[in-house]
Design a protein around this motif. Structure first.
Motif, PDB file in Angstrom:
ATOM      1  N   TRP A  25       3.953 -27.551 -10.932  1.00 24.34           N
ATOM      2  CA  TRP A  25       3.667 -27.112  -9.561  1.00 24.34           C
ATOM      3  C   TRP A  25       4.917 -26.614  -8.847  1.00 24.34           C
ATOM      4  O   TRP A  25       4.888 -26.356  -7.642  1.00 24.34           O
ATOM      5  CB  TRP A  25       3.078 -28.256  -8.752  1.00 24.34           C
ATOM      6  N   VAL A  28       4.432 -23.418  -6.820  1.00 26.30           N
ATOM      7  CA  VAL A  28       3.311 -23.382  -5.879  1.00 26.30           C
ATOM      8  C   VAL A  28       3.126 -24.705  -5.125  1.00 26.30           C
ATOM      9  O   VAL A  28       2.039 -24.979  -4.623  1.00 26.30           O
ATOM     10  CB  VAL A  28       1.998 -23.014  -6.612  1.00 26.30           C
ATOM     11  N   TRP A  29       4.177 -25.508  -5.022  1.00 29.81           N
ATOM     12  CA  TRP A  29       4.065 -26.835  -4.409  1.00 29.81           C
ATOM     13  C   TRP A  29       3.487 -26.773  -2.997  1.00 29.81           C
ATOM     14  O   TRP A  29       2.709 -27.624  -2.583  1.00 29.81           O
ATOM     15  CB  TRP A  29       5.418 -27.529  -4.413  1.00 29.81           C
ATOM     16  N   ASP A  30       3.816 -25.755  -2.220  1.00 28.92           N
ATOM     17  CA  ASP A  30       3.298 -25.637  -0.856  1.00 28.92           C
ATOM     18  C   ASP A  30       1.794 -25.376  -0.831  1.00 28.92           C
ATOM     19  O   ASP A  30       1.129 -25.687   0.146  1.00 28.92           O
ATOM     20  CB  ASP A  30       4.017 -24.517  -0.106  1.00 28.92           C
ATOM     21  N   GLU A  31       1.251 -24.801  -1.885  1.00 22.33           N
ATOM     22  CA  GLU A  31      -0.173 -24.474  -1.949  1.00 22.33           C
ATOM     23  C   GLU A  31      -1.024 -25.587  -2.553  1.00 22.33           C
ATOM     24  O   GLU A  31      -2.244 -25.562  -2.404  1.00 22.33           O
ATOM     25  CB  GLU A  31      -0.363 -23.203  -2.777  1.00 22.33           C
ATOM     26  N   VAL A  32      -0.406 -26.543  -3.244  1.00 23.98           N
ATOM     27  CA  VAL A  32      -1.140 -27.624  -3.902  1.00 23.98           C
ATOM     28  C   VAL A  32      -1.700 -28.557  -2.835  1.00 23.98           C
ATOM     29  O   VAL A  32      -0.971 -29.029  -1.967  1.00 23.98           O
ATOM     30  CB  VAL A  32      -0.222 -28.408  -4.871  1.00 23.98           C
ATOM     31  N   ARG A  33      -3.029 -28.807  -2.885  1.00 20.53           N
ATOM     32  CA  ARG A  33      -3.672 -29.647  -1.881  1.00 20.53           C
ATOM     33  C   ARG A  33      -4.360 -30.872  -2.462  1.00 20.53           C
ATOM     34  O   ARG A  33      -4.622 -31.819  -1.751  1.00 20.53           O
ATOM     35  CB  ARG A  33      -4.720 -28.818  -1.128  1.00 20.53           C
ATOM     36  N   ARG A  40     -10.364 -31.601  -6.687  1.00 21.77           N
ATOM     37  CA  ARG A  40     -10.592 -30.194  -6.381  1.00 21.77           C
ATOM     38  C   ARG A  40     -12.070 -29.845  -6.539  1.00 21.77           C
ATOM     39  O   ARG A  40     -12.666 -29.180  -5.689  1.00 21.77           O
ATOM     40  CB  ARG A  40      -9.742 -29.304  -7.286  1.00 21.77           C
TER      41      ARG A  40
END
Length: 52
Positions: A25, A28-33, A40
């Protein structure tokens, strides 16, 4: 080498449990929710049923 306790964490949007940064991640760490595929899927299922 980092210790697991030194890695950044954030709460899961579905279950609320904290989860730690993973190497895959990194970009894309900022996008991982969500903490897992299960959360998911659950979020998508829940969004789909509440739309109707």
């Amino acid at each position: 080498m980092r210790r697991k306790g030194d890695l950044p964490t954030k709460p899961c949007a579905t279950c609320g449990r904290p989860f730690a940064w993973r190497r895959k991640w990194a970009k894309v760490w900022d996008e991982v929710r969500h903490c897992s595929d299960r959360c998911r899927r659950e979020a998508r299922r829940h969004a789909r049923t509440s739309r109707s």
